[in-house]
Design an enzyme around this catalytic site. Structure first.
Site, PDB file in Angstrom:
ATOM      1  N   SER A 268       0.814  -1.203   0.000  1.00 21.61           N
ATOM      2  CA  SER A 268       0.000   0.000   0.000  1.00 21.61           C
ATOM      3  C   SER A 268       0.861   1.272   0.000  1.00 21.61           C
ATOM      4  O   SER A 268       1.709   1.417  -0.857  1.00 21.61           O
ATOM      5  CB  SER A 268      -0.954  -0.067   1.195  1.00 21.61           C
ATOM      6  OG  SER A 268      -2.110   0.634   0.889  1.00 21.61           O
ATOM      7  N   HIS A 409      -7.817  -5.696   0.419  1.00 15.76           N
ATOM      8  CA  HIS A 409      -6.563  -4.942   0.526  1.00 15.76           C
ATOM      9  C   HIS A 409      -5.759  -5.453   1.727  1.00 15.76           C
ATOM     10  O   HIS A 409      -6.134  -5.229   2.878  1.00 15.76           O
ATOM     11  CB  HIS A 409      -6.940  -3.471   0.718  1.00 15.76           C
ATOM     12  CG  HIS A 409      -5.774  -2.528   0.746  1.00 15.76           C
ATOM     13  ND1 HIS A 409      -4.933  -2.367  -0.324  1.00 15.76           N
ATOM     14  CD2 HIS A 409      -5.322  -1.701   1.714  1.00 15.76           C
ATOM     15  CE1 HIS A 409      -4.017  -1.453  -0.021  1.00 15.76           C
ATOM     16  NE2 HIS A 409      -4.223  -1.041   1.216  1.00 15.76           N
TER      17      HIS A 409
HETATM   18  C1  GCU Z   1      -5.393   4.868   1.763  1.00 18.83           C
HETATM   19  C2  GCU Z   1      -4.797   5.629   0.599  1.00 18.83           C
HETATM   20  C3  GCU Z   1      -4.007   4.717  -0.342  1.00 18.83           C
HETATM   21  C4  GCU Z   1      -2.993   3.902   0.442  1.00 18.83           C
HETATM   22  C5  GCU Z   1      -3.686   3.170   1.572  1.00 18.83           C
HETATM   23  C6  GCU Z   1      -2.750   2.427   2.513  1.00 18.83           C
HETATM   24  O1  GCU Z   1      -6.418   4.028   1.317  1.00 18.83           O
HETATM   25  O2  GCU Z   1      -5.843   6.286  -0.057  1.00 18.83           O
HETATM   26  O3  GCU Z   1      -3.336   5.480  -1.319  1.00 18.83           O
HETATM   27  O4  GCU Z   1      -2.312   3.022  -0.412  1.00 18.83           O
HETATM   28  O5  GCU Z   1      -4.374   4.104   2.394  1.00 18.83           O
HETATM   29  O6  GCU Z   1      -1.601   2.755   2.645  1.00 18.83           O
HETATM   30  O7  GCU Z   1      -3.254   1.487   3.169  1.00 18.83           O
END
Ligand code: GCU
Length: 441
Positions: A268, A409
């Site tokens: 992420s 995710h």
């Molecule tokens: C949020 C953000 C993303 C990121 C994510 C994370 O959702 O919008 O860009 O990748 O956090 O780091 O879990």
């Protein structure tokens, strides 16, 4: 020439974020309709500033690669300073029979200057105990302190500021004993060790606490003079990427590690940092992006899931200030994220998405990996191969590999299984590693 690539800003992006209220990471109004993504011509990785086409790997390396790197520096992530001159390392603990006797556990503090109150980063390093050669090491930052990656009681509990998360044992921004091992599902340490790999990790908040004022307590302010870089010249993702390279600086001094086989990985926002580190620091022999999404592997020009405007609004501290210039119209950005992936060439690159992670735009991540192919081709390397996205849980590609797995995710055992197989495929047969793997199993 692939006609998908064009330097012409042909369409005006209607940014979903324009219609939204104050910062929320995942607004309901984000576009998830493929029919509304629209055309998004991309810069051609092989088209140089003078209009000519890159004709060889050498020309890519000498001319086009540095030019693209400069564009990412200027427009997206900001300046990435080098190693501070008086950095030093202190091994603070060593256990040669950790994890039931299977591993060596070292904890190292990296002091970024030689002063008594030097800013620092704590690195946790696990190595297979029975290796008879220097071992390849996966390098990645963690979200909640080194103690979160494994319940091993020998890991020092981080005392730094972190996001409060009572379920994860973080109370009033500090870790408690209950935080030990809370992220263990994301770090299969025993599996890595059994397969002959090491793991080096550090808490990302050691470099910069992740909130808009975090820079005041992080290296962007603390090392401003030492690095001759003002805090406005880079962002938090740059600071985290910088820390990943400093871990390699340490690994280069450790005789038990094969620092030529340091594999950078991240999930992420830390996947964004891993890509920026891997793109800019060629010492990373392999680069892994786990669901890095917008500002990571996903194409910025695709209006799907998170957008540049949304990310700059919700996380104003992550990127260089110039990145905001593209909030309204990403088509004006001189680069897109397939060029970031191309900077990794010819090194092995793995891009992973999850079916339930639409916010990160899986298709945008796949296409980005696909459009890096012309650069891998210059080096006679095969990229993802497939013209269309593969089905779920069907990884595809050779030097550039891609999968979309079922689920949400996260970084899961499935993801790691692919990364380990990919590392085996590209590195295990190199001289010196065969006996290591045999012994470690
Ligand atoms: C949020 C953000 C993303 C990121 C994510 C994370 O959702 O919008 O860009 O990748 O956090 O780091 O879990």
């Amino acid at each position: 020439m692939n006609n998908r690539f064009s330097c012409r800003p042909l369409w005006l992006l209607l940014c979903a974020g324009c219609l939204l209220g104050p910062a929320r990471a995942q607004p309901d109004s984000a576009n998830y309709d493929e029919a509304r993504v629209g055309a998004h011509p991309l810069p051609d990785p092989l088209r140089m500033a003078d209009g000519k086409t890159v004709a060889s790997a050498r020309q890519w390396t000498k001319v086009q690669r540095p030019a693209i790197l400069r564009q990412f520096t200027e427009h997206v992530y900001g300046k990435l300073p080098g190693k501070p001159p008086r950095m030093r390392f202190q091994v603070t603990s060593l256990d040669t029979a950790a994890l039931g006797g299977t591993a060596i556990r070292k904890q190292i503090t990296v002091f970024f200057t030689d002063t008594a109150d030097a800013p620092s980063m704590d690195v946790l390093l696990y190595l297979p105990r029975r290796a008879n050669r220097p071992v390849p090491v996966f390098v990645g930052l963690n979200f909640y302190g080194n103690h979160c990656v494994h319940p091993d009681p020998g890991i020092a509990l981080s005392t730094r500021w972190m996001m409060s998360n009572e379920a994860g044992g973080v109370v009033d921004h500090r870790a408690t004993e209950a935080a030990r091992g809370t992220q263990a599902s994301r770090w299969p340490v025993a599996e890595l060790i059994a397969r002959g790999y090491g793991l080096a990790t550090a808490y990302y908040g050691d470099l910069e606490p992740d909130h808009p004022e975090g820079w005041q307590k992080g290296i962007r302010s603390q090392l401003k003079d030492v690095l001759d870089t003002d805090e406005t010249e880079w962002g938090a993702i740059g600071a985290w990427a910088w820390g990943l390279s400093r871990i390699v600086d340490y690994l280069e001094t450790d005789a038990a590690v094969n620092a030529r086989q340091a594999f950078v990985t991240g999930h992420s926002r830390l996947g964004k940092a891993a890509l920026w580190a891997g793109a800019s620091d060629p010492r990373f022999a392999m680069v892994i992006s786990n669901e890095s999404g917008e500002g990571g592997a996903a194409l910025a020009r695709r209006r799907y899931g998170e957008t540049i405007r949304r990310i700059n609004t919700a996380f104003p501290h992550w990127f260089a200030p110039n990145y905001r210039n593209y909030n309204q119209d990403p088509a004006r950005l001189p680069v897109d994220q397939h060029l970031l992936l191309a900077l990794v060439a010819p090194r092995p690159l793995y891009v992973a998405s999850a079916e339930g992670d639409r916010w990160a735009d899986p298709k945008g991540e796949f296409l980005s990996a696909k459009y890096a192919e012309p650069v891998y081709r210059l080096f006679n390397r095969k990229g993802v191969g497939a013209a269309d996205m593969p089905a779920v849980n069907q990884p595809t590609g050779e030097t550039v590999r891609y999968h979309i797995r079922t689920g949400q995710h996260d970084i899961t055992a499935y993801d790691w299984a692919q990364y380990l197989d990919f590392a085996d495929r590209h590195f295990a047969r190199q001289p010196g590693n065969r006996s290591l793997k045999t012994k470690a199993r």
